[in-house]
Design a protein around this motif. Structure first.
Motif, PDB file in Angstrom:
ATOM      1  N   ALA A 136      47.142  39.778  35.995  1.00  0.00           N
ATOM      2  CA  ALA A 136      46.940  38.992  34.774  1.00  0.00           C
ATOM      3  C   ALA A 136      45.469  38.933  34.410  1.00  0.00           C
ATOM      4  CB  ALA A 136      47.487  37.577  34.959  1.00  0.00           C
ATOM      5  N   ILE A 143      40.435  31.288  35.531  1.00  0.00           N
ATOM      6  CA  ILE A 143      41.747  31.555  36.106  1.00  0.00           C
ATOM      7  C   ILE A 143      42.189  30.414  37.018  1.00  0.00           C
ATOM      8  CG2 ILE A 143      41.575  34.055  35.948  1.00  0.00           C
ATOM      9  CD1 ILE A 143      40.812  34.154  38.882  1.00  0.00           C
ATOM     10  N   LYS A 147      46.745  32.874  38.944  1.00  0.00           N
ATOM     11  CA  LYS A 147      45.967  34.081  38.700  1.00  0.00           C
ATOM     12  C   LYS A 147      44.998  34.354  39.848  1.00  0.00           C
ATOM     13  CE  LYS A 147      46.386  33.934  33.674  1.00  0.00           C
ATOM     14  NZ  LYS A 147      45.690  33.883  32.382  1.00  0.00           N
ATOM     15  N   LYS A 150      46.798  36.447  42.215  1.00  0.00           N
ATOM     16  CA  LYS A 150      46.883  37.832  41.762  1.00  0.00           C
ATOM     17  C   LYS A 150      45.572  38.570  42.011  1.00  0.00           C
ATOM     18  CE  LYS A 150      50.689  37.475  38.487  1.00  0.00           C
ATOM     19  NZ  LYS A 150      51.525  38.381  39.322  1.00  0.00           N
ATOM     20  N   ARG A 170      46.859  44.261  33.963  1.00  0.00           N
ATOM     21  CA  ARG A 170      46.660  42.824  33.745  1.00  0.00           C
ATOM     22  C   ARG A 170      47.316  42.390  32.432  1.00  0.00           C
ATOM     23  NH1 ARG A 170      40.373  41.614  35.680  1.00  0.00           N
ATOM     24  NH2 ARG A 170      40.739  41.947  37.931  1.00  0.00           N
TER      25      ARG A 170
END
Length: 322
Positions: A136, A143, A147, A150, A170
């Motif tokens: 993402a 973030i 996130k 991720k 993303r």
């Protein structure tokens, strides 16, 4: 007799070679049996990959049975079981990693650990792997916890497992959750509640595009490995999104900033509030024209509404996964 025997051997060797090549072309698909899994698989197929060469992983055999009936390859495996992962990876040359955990309201902290176990199993293979990961967008200062996980998965592949060719796709704000039961009924009734200012540009991503671009990347490793690619198919303000809903459903729809919802989110729903703050403040953009030029297409919001049957008021979010 000898000639016939020799011909038979040649035919068998030829068949074995075809099967081996077919097996080598297999792509493992992880995390695509949930609510948006059908859209991911549709995108992968639209990219040119054959359903039989997509090996969808799940530890739930009941989810795999339906996919098998649709012509997809499947494998029953657990991301926490190294032996089952080795079996799942056997014969695969690539992997699309949509997710290592379920889409839950509360953050599942197992995401990075599961990714590490999968990467470890990949690193033990003799043949190289190409992994495309569903990540993402987001500035490091904005973030939230989801996130951040991720980013941790990205760092894991890039730093701890450099032998694995890695591509990070993303996504921006996904279009598909607008179908959920806490959003769709109100929109059909004429009110699109979105807790950002009405003139804020929102980059929108269709889940199917993540599958489509992943498939294209897996087939173009020379030009896509070790890259981070932002994915978006449209850029609209909340007012323009509401107008698109109105056009598709044939009834009025107006944007509401949702001040009360924003307050409630800030007090009680951390992940949602983090996403609201991000959408209000982010300055990250995606070059949609470049994506179209390189990969062939991405999905606009109007196309997404038409393709998903938004105007059919009898359809629900669950229908998207059937």
């Amino acid at each position: 007799m000898k000639v016939g025997f020799l011909c038979a051997i040649i035919v068998l060797l030829h068949c074995h070679l075809i099967l081996a090549l077919s097996s080598q072309d297999a792509v493992l698909v992880v995390g695509a049996t949930g609510g948006t899994g059908k859209q991911v698989l549709n995108g992968l197929v639209q990219s040119g990959l054959k359903p039989k060469n997509l090996r969808v992983l799940s530890r739930d055999a009941s989810k795999l049975k339906f996919l098998e009936e649709q012509g997809f390859g499947t494998v029953k495996a657990d991301l926490n079981d190294c032996d089952s992962l080795a079996n799942a990876l056997n014969g695969c040359s690539g992997c699309y990693l949509h997710s290592t955990v379920g889409d839950t309201k509360e953050l599942d902290s197992n995401e990075v650990l599961a990714a590490r176990k999968l990467a470890t199993a990949m690193s033990l293979r003799e043949t190289p792997m190409h992994v495309v990961y569903n990540s993402a967008v987001g500035e490091e200062s904005l973030i939230g916890s989801r996130k951040q996980q991720k980013r941790a998965v990205e760092d894991l592949f890039e730093n701890d497992f450099p032998s694995i060719d890695f591509t990070s796709l993303r996504s921006n704000f996904f279009m598909d959750p607008l179908w959920k039961k806490y959003t769709r009924p109100a929109i059909l009734a004429g009110k699109f509640t979105f807790c950002v200012p009405p003139d804020t540009p929102i980059h929108l991503t269709a889940v199917a595009d993540m599958g489509f671009l992943a498939g294209k990347c897996l087939q173009s490793i020379k030009t896509t490995k070790n890259r981070t690619i932002n994915v978006s198919g449209d850029v609209l303000t909340p007012v323009e999104i509401a107008a698109a809903f109105a056009k598709c459903q044939g009834t009025p729809c107006q944007h509401s900033k949702g001040t009360t919802m924003a307050i409630m989110s800030r007090l009680f729903f951390k992940s949602l509030w983090e996403e609201i703050v991000f959408l209000r403040k982010t300055r990250i953009t995606t070059d949609i024209d470049d994506l179209k030029q390189e990969f062939g297409k991405v999905t606009s919001f109007e196309e997404f509404l038409d393709n998903s049957g938004w105007a059919d008021t009898s359809r629900t979010y669950e229908d998207l996964s059937r």
